[in-house]
Structure formats: structure tokens, C-alpha cells
Design a protein around this motif. Structure first.
Motif, PDB file in Angstrom:
ATOM      1  N   ASP A  24       0.831  -1.202   0.000  1.00  0.00           N
ATOM      2  CA  ASP A  24       0.000   0.000   0.000  1.00  0.00           C
ATOM      3  C   ASP A  24       0.869   1.257   0.000  1.00  0.00           C
ATOM      4  N   ARG A  25       1.941   1.216   0.759  1.00  0.00           N
ATOM      5  CA  ARG A  25       2.871   2.348   0.803  1.00  0.00           C
ATOM      6  C   ARG A  25       3.497   2.567  -0.569  1.00  0.00           C
ATOM      7  N   ARG A  26       3.774   1.490  -1.297  1.00  0.00           N
ATOM      8  CA  ARG A  26       4.405   1.600  -2.613  1.00  0.00           C
ATOM      9  C   ARG A  26       3.407   2.017  -3.683  1.00  0.00           C
ATOM     10  N   VAL A  27       2.195   1.508  -3.585  1.00  0.00           N
ATOM     11  CA  VAL A  27       1.164   1.881  -4.548  1.00  0.00           C
ATOM     12  C   VAL A  27       0.865   3.379  -4.461  1.00  0.00           C
ATOM     13  N   ALA A  28       1.028   3.959  -3.269  1.00  0.00           N
ATOM     14  CA  ALA A  28       0.719   5.383  -3.071  1.00  0.00           C
ATOM     15  C   ALA A  28       1.600   6.310  -3.909  1.00  0.00           C
ATOM     16  N   TYR A  29       2.764   5.831  -4.350  1.00  0.00           N
ATOM     17  CA  TYR A  29       3.604   6.625  -5.252  1.00  0.00           C
ATOM     18  C   TYR A  29       2.965   6.610  -6.640  1.00  0.00           C
ATOM     19  N   ARG A  30       2.609   7.771  -7.142  1.00  0.00           N
ATOM     20  CA  ARG A  30       1.897   7.863  -8.429  1.00  0.00           C
ATOM     21  C   ARG A  30       2.917   7.872  -9.572  1.00  0.00           C
ATOM     22  N   THR A  31       3.449   6.711  -9.839  1.00  0.00           N
ATOM     23  CA  THR A  31       4.593   6.579 -10.753  1.00  0.00           C
ATOM     24  C   THR A  31       4.148   6.328 -12.194  1.00  0.00           C
ATOM     25  N   GLU A  32       3.338   7.224 -12.726  1.00  0.00           N
ATOM     26  CA  GLU A  32       2.877   7.121 -14.114  1.00  0.00           C
ATOM     27  C   GLU A  32       3.999   7.613 -15.035  1.00  0.00           C
ATOM     28  N   SER A  33       4.722   6.712 -15.657  1.00  0.00           N
ATOM     29  CA  SER A  33       5.891   7.127 -16.437  1.00  0.00           C
ATOM     30  C   SER A  33       5.518   7.849 -17.728  1.00  0.00           C
ATOM     31  N   LEU A  34       4.301   7.701 -18.195  1.00  0.00           N
ATOM     32  CA  LEU A  34       3.865   8.429 -19.391  1.00  0.00           C
ATOM     33  C   LEU A  34       3.465   9.867 -19.071  1.00  0.00           C
ATOM     34  N   ASN A  35       3.415  10.202 -17.790  1.00  0.00           N
ATOM     35  CA  ASN A  35       3.035  11.536 -17.347  1.00  0.00           C
ATOM     36  C   ASN A  35       4.304  12.290 -16.943  1.00  0.00           C
ATOM     37  N   ALA A  36       4.681  13.293 -17.728  1.00  0.00           N
ATOM     38  CA  ALA A  36       5.931  14.026 -17.472  1.00  0.00           C
ATOM     39  C   ALA A  36       5.946  14.699 -16.107  1.00  0.00           C
ATOM     40  N   GLU A  37       4.768  14.979 -15.572  1.00  0.00           N
ATOM     41  CA  GLU A  37       4.693  15.642 -14.265  1.00  0.00           C
ATOM     42  C   GLU A  37       5.060  14.708 -13.111  1.00  0.00           C
ATOM     43  N   ARG A  38       5.169  13.429 -13.381  1.00  0.00           N
ATOM     44  CA  ARG A  38       5.439  12.457 -12.322  1.00  0.00           C
ATOM     45  C   ARG A  38       6.913  12.084 -12.202  1.00  0.00           C
ATOM     46  N   LYS A  39       7.793  12.799 -12.872  1.00  0.00           N
ATOM     47  CA  LYS A  39       9.207  12.415 -12.857  1.00  0.00           C
ATOM     48  C   LYS A  39       9.764  12.377 -11.437  1.00  0.00           C
ATOM     49  N   GLY A  40       9.351  13.318 -10.594  1.00  0.00           N
ATOM     50  CA  GLY A  40       9.811  13.330  -9.211  1.00  0.00           C
ATOM     51  C   GLY A  40       9.357  12.099  -8.452  1.00  0.00           C
ATOM     52  N   GLU A  41       8.171  11.598  -8.758  1.00  0.00           N
ATOM     53  CA  GLU A  41       7.657  10.392  -8.097  1.00  0.00           C
ATOM     54  C   GLU A  41       8.458   9.165  -8.501  1.00  0.00           C
ATOM     55  N   LEU A  42       8.934   9.143  -9.754  1.00  0.00           N
ATOM     56  CA  LEU A  42       9.746   8.011 -10.209  1.00  0.00           C
ATOM     57  C   LEU A  42      11.016   7.902  -9.370  1.00  0.00           C
ATOM     58  N   TYR A  43      11.679   9.037  -9.156  1.00  0.00           N
ATOM     59  CA  TYR A  43      12.900   9.043  -8.343  1.00  0.00           C
ATOM     60  C   TYR A  43      12.586   8.724  -6.887  1.00  0.00           C
ATOM     61  N   ALA A  44      11.487   9.284  -6.378  1.00  0.00           N
ATOM     62  CA  ALA A  44      11.149   9.090  -4.967  1.00  0.00           C
ATOM     63  C   ALA A  44      10.861   7.626  -4.664  1.00  0.00           C
ATOM     64  N   TYR A  45      10.233   6.930  -5.602  1.00  0.00           N
ATOM     65  CA  TYR A  45       9.942   5.506  -5.377  1.00  0.00           C
ATOM     66  C   TYR A  45      11.226   4.715  -5.148  1.00  0.00           C
ATOM     67  N   LEU A  46      12.245   5.021  -5.931  1.00  0.00           N
ATOM     68  CA  LEU A  46      13.520   4.318  -5.795  1.00  0.00           C
ATOM     69  C   LEU A  46      14.299   4.784  -4.568  1.00  0.00           C
ATOM     70  N   LYS A  47      14.367   6.097  -4.381  1.00  0.00           N
ATOM     71  CA  LYS A  47      15.206   6.673  -3.320  1.00  0.00           C
ATOM     72  C   LYS A  47      14.589   6.510  -1.930  1.00  0.00           C
ATOM     73  N   ASP A  48      13.302   6.848  -1.817  1.00  0.00           N
ATOM     74  CA  ASP A  48      12.677   6.911  -0.502  1.00  0.00           C
ATOM     75  C   ASP A  48      11.998   5.614  -0.094  1.00  0.00           C
ATOM     76  N   GLU A  49      11.655   4.761  -1.070  1.00  0.00           N
ATOM     77  CA  GLU A  49      10.936   3.534  -0.745  1.00  0.00           C
ATOM     78  C   GLU A  49      11.798   2.279  -0.887  1.00  0.00           C
ATOM     79  N   LEU A  50      12.308   2.021  -2.066  1.00  0.00           N
ATOM     80  CA  LEU A  50      13.030   0.762  -2.274  1.00  0.00           C
ATOM     81  C   LEU A  50      14.423   0.761  -1.655  1.00  0.00           C
ATOM     82  N   THR A  51      15.135   1.870  -1.747  1.00  0.00           N
ATOM     83  CA  THR A  51      16.504   1.893  -1.203  1.00  0.00           C
ATOM     84  C   THR A  51      16.536   1.549   0.285  1.00  0.00           C
TER      85      THR A  51
END
Length: 460
Positions: A24-51
Motif C-alpha cells: 500500500d505504501r508503494r502503490v501510493a507513489y503515483r509513478t505514471e511514467s507516461l506523465n511528465a509531471e510524475r518524474k519526481g515520483e519516479l525518483y522518490a519511489y527508488l530513493k525513498d521507498e526501495l533503497t
């Protein structure tokens, strides 16, 4: 502590709610890669969640920017022994559009909602849930072994799979020494069915084929010009029929794969394609003659019409259209020659009286398949059966497409995929979900597989 202890612990993660809370914590990251506005979420998923999650397991991680700058990658490494086997795992944290407002009962795609046996949320099946299962299974094995895995492990998590993994091959080529491993194990795509664990060894490739007939600007009155002006829609329909017939059978030999081998037939002999009640039922008398449904889906090529257009279907005019367009897709298995496929199709259409049809191709991805004789395959199948009590379906390749060629052909390692979703999971659509019973079984299967890997003194 034993193998069964690791499996039990992994399954407990679901029963106690720990796994769903983590997902649920991971799904909350709105990591829509086709949406240019979500670029920060892409990095945050890796940096703040998976790392941090991987660091807790002893992994050293770093984020790598893609050469094009489109999306980041996470490279993680855990090392215990120079002689122990090393496994490379893959996942992707990006998703398709959340499609807010289109889900049943107003469900929020960015929050997990459990209804009966289903856990709904964007990315639950594709692919956050699947790589989360693998990470949780590693944690169970390490806890059971008293802080050791018994093998070396690496991860590459990308954030651009839903845009076609445009830089995955380049990154893997640049980091081939860092990613070197004895075995690749990925989890993506669906199982053969919810009831049967599945191992697939590669994927079909795909090419989009664009057919265009441009005869004139605008339409012309069908009463004044019918019978004396060529109709591009009629031409296009007949041109397509020379490529694939009314039963979905490919007519152009150059689009067909090599004949099925005995080893592929044997691998698919006990594989049944059986849709559930809420999935489309198989069409009678459709597809290549002389093949089983499993052979058509996993060992043969298909040519599908994805879209076709001419005139205005919503408000048709009494006019002969001036142009017609179609987009087809060839799904193909290993051994199909596709390097000059546009030229081959163009020559075929000219020979059949359709020189006016323009042919072009886009969105090409390659077919790949692991060696069916690899000892890793029997080892994995035996492990899955020991854990689940079910003989897994071993498919030469997935019916769809995944970047398996990067790991098989660029990194040159044995590949296998153990998917944890099922065909009716609604990935890429509203109401994406995982099944809780399948998830619990998958947690156990992966814990058993990783335990068995730690029992090997050296790679197979």
C-alpha cells in the motif's frame, strides 16, 4: 531453522497484513511514467521507498540516470561469497495512467482496497506487487538463516517499462560487469492461470505494422462517383486479407515462425489455456490449424489488426473516403526473420495488386528464449513443485512481450520468469488487482526458490 520455516514466514507476511501494508505504501507513489509531471515520483519511489527496504536486507544501492534522461534505475547489490551463485532480479516501479474515476465503486487507484480475495490498486499486479513479493521472500530466507542468504543477489529496478524500456539495454550494456550473475529471475506478466504456478523462459517479440492507402484529399459523393473511383477502405480490407485470413491464420509465409520442435511441443503438452468465467472464452476455429491453443499462444506467430479507420464511423457521409489506415501487430517467436519485414510485406502487396498500400513499422521489440536444456529450468520447476505441490507450467516463452532479450542477449545469462499475477488481473485497465491466495502462494514459492539457491555450493 528449515526450508519450511522460511516458506511459513514468507506466507505469514500476508496473513499478518505486513505485506499489504508495505505494498500500500508503494502503490501510493503515483509513478505514471507516461506523465511528465510524475518524474519526481519516479525518483522518490527508488530513493525513498526501495533503497531503505533493500538496505535493511544488506543491499548497497545506487540510482542511475538513463542515458536519455527519461527515467531512473535502481542498481542494488548484496554479496556474501565469491563461490556462491549470484542471482539478478528485475522489476519496474512505473505504472500506466491511474485512470482515476474509472474504477469500480469509486475506488482510489493509489490506495489498496481489499474486497474478498482481491486487493485493488494501480501497480499491485504490474509490477510493484510482483517485485515486492520477491523482496519479501528474500527477507524471509535471510531471517530464517540467521542473517544470511547463502547466495549473492542483485536487483535492477527500472522506471520506464511502461514507455517501452527505452534505455534498459543501454544501461545493462554499460553496467554489464556490475550486473554479472549466474542466473536471471524476474517476475512480471501473468501466470498461465490463477491455479497453476508458471515459469516462462522468454517472450515473443512484437512489431507494429502501419498500412496506409492515400488516394485523394477528402471524400467524393458515392452516388456520383461510386463504381468509377477506387475506394481506399475496400483496397485496405482486401490487402489485409492477403496477410491474415478470416480465421486469424497468417497467409504470408515470411511472417510465420520456423516449425515447432519436438522439445517445444513436449514442453507445452500438458499446458491448457482455460479462461475463467470472467475472462474471454476461446474462439472456435480461430488461429493456425493443427496447433493446440497453448502452441498458438506460446509457440507461434500471430498477426492482429489493432486499429482500422476510414471515413467517420460516428457520422458516416454518403461519400467514398479518400484514405484508409490500419495498424497491425506481428507477435513473433524466436527464429522469425523480421529485419526487413516492411520490405517483405510491401513486395507481397505489390505482387497481389496493391502497390498503393504504404507500409511502415514502429515499436519493435525482440523475441528471446532461454535454452530449454538449461539445468536451471528443472531445478526451478522441482523447487516450485516441492513448495506448492503443483507441477508448474513451463512455457518456452510468454505470449506477450517483456525485455527478456536484454538479460538473455545483452547480459548473456540463463533467464526465467516466475509471474505472480493472473490473466484476469486488469493490468493497464481500471480495477487492477492481485489475488490474495495467489500472492500467499507466490510468497512461499519464492522463499522456497531462494532457500534452494542458498543450498547450492556453486552455480549449476
Amino acid at each position: 531453522m528449515t526450508r519450511n520455516d522460511a516458506i511459513t514466514l514468507a506466507r505469514q507476511y500476508l496473513k499478518t497484513g505486513e505485506f499489504i501494508a508495505e505494498l500500500d505504501r508503494r502503490v501510493a507513489y503515483r509513478t505514471e511514467s507516461l506523465n511528465a509531471e510524475r518524474k519526481g515520483e519516479l525518483y522518490a519511489y527508488l530513493k525513498d521507498e526501495l533503497t531503505p527496504s533493500l538496505a535493511a536486507l544488506g543491499f548497497t544501492s545506487r540510482i542511475v540516470d538513463s542515458p536519455s534522461g527519461r527515467s531512473p534505475f535502481l542498481i542494488a547489490d548484496y554479496h556474501e561469497s565469491d563461490s556462491a551463485p549470484t542471482v539478478l532480479s528485475y522489476g519496474h516501479g512505473d505504472t500506466v495512467d491511474g485512470m482515476v474515476g474509472e474504477w469500480r465503486d469509486g475506488l482510489d487507484p493509489w490506495t489498496i482496497t481489499t474486497v474478498g480475495n482481491r486487493a485493488y490498486g494501480r501497480g499491485t499486479a504490474d509490477n510493484k506487487g510482483q517485485h515486492s513479493i520477491n523482496i519479501a521472500a528474500l527477507r524471509a530466507v535471510k531471517e530464517t538463516r540467521g542473517g544470511k542468504l547463502g547466495f549473492n543477489a542483485k536487483f535492477i529496478i527500472e522506471m520506464g517499462e511502461e514507455t517501452g524500456s527505452p534505455d534498459l539495454a543501454k544501461v545493462c550494456d554499460l553496467l554489464r560487469d556490475e550486473l554479472k550473475a549466474d542466473l536471471f529471475v524476474g517476475s512480471d506478466g501473468p501466470r498461465l492461470s490463477a491455479e497453476r504456478p508458471t515459469i516462462f523462459l522468454g517472450c515473443r517479440g512484437g512489431i507494429r505494422i502501419h498500412l496506409d492507402v492515400n488516394l485523394r484529399a477528402g471524400g467524393n459523393h458515392s452516388g456520383n462517383w461510386g463504381g468509377v473511383l477506387a475506394n481506399p477502405a475496400t483496397i485496405l480490407a482486401n490487402a489485409i486479407s492477403t496477410l491474415v485470413d478470416g480465421q486469424g491464420r497468417i497467409q504470408l509465409d515470411a511472417l510465420k515462425p520456423p516449425p515447432l520442435t519436438n522439445s517445444i511441443r513436449a514442453a507445452l503438452a500438458d499446458v491448457k489455456v482455460e479462461p475463467t468465467a470472467d475472462e474471454p472464452q476461446l474462439s472456435d476455429n480461430w488461429g493456425e490449424e493443427g496447433l493446440s491453443p497453448a502452441e498458438r499462444l506460446y509457440a507461434w506467430n500471430t498477426l492482429e489488426v489493432l486499429a482500422i479507420s476510414s471515413g467517420n464511423i460516428e457520422k458516416p457521409a454518403n461519400a467514398i473516403p479518400g484514405r484508409a489506415r490500419a495498424v497491425l501487430q506481428l507477435r513473433f517467436v524466436v527464429g522469425t526473420k523480421v529485419d526487413n519485414i516492411a520490405e517483405v510485406i510491401r513486395a507481397h502487396l505489390v505482387a497481389h495488386g496493391f502497390p498503393m498500400v504504404e507500409v511502415s513499422t514502429t515499436q519493435s521489440f525482440m523475441a528471446s528464449r532461454a535454452d530449454l536444456d538449461s539445468p536451471w529450468i528443472k531445478w526451478a520447476a522441482d523447487s516450485v513443485k516441492m513448495t506448492s505441490g503443483k507441477a508448474p507450467a513451463v512455457l518456452p516463452n510468454f505470449g506477450g512481450s517483456l525485455p527478456n532479450d536484454v538479460f538473455a542477449d545483452v547480459l548473456k545469462m540463463p533467464t526465467m520468469w516466475l509471474p505472480h499475477s493472473y490473466p484476469g488481473c486488469s493490468q493497464h485497465a481500471p480495477d487492477e488487482h492481485i489475488l490474495l491466495d495467489v500472492t500467499e502462494e507466490a510468497l512461499g514459492i519464492m522463499a522456497g526458490l531462494f532457500w534452494d539457491l542458498g543450498e547450492l555450493e556453486r552455480p549449476l
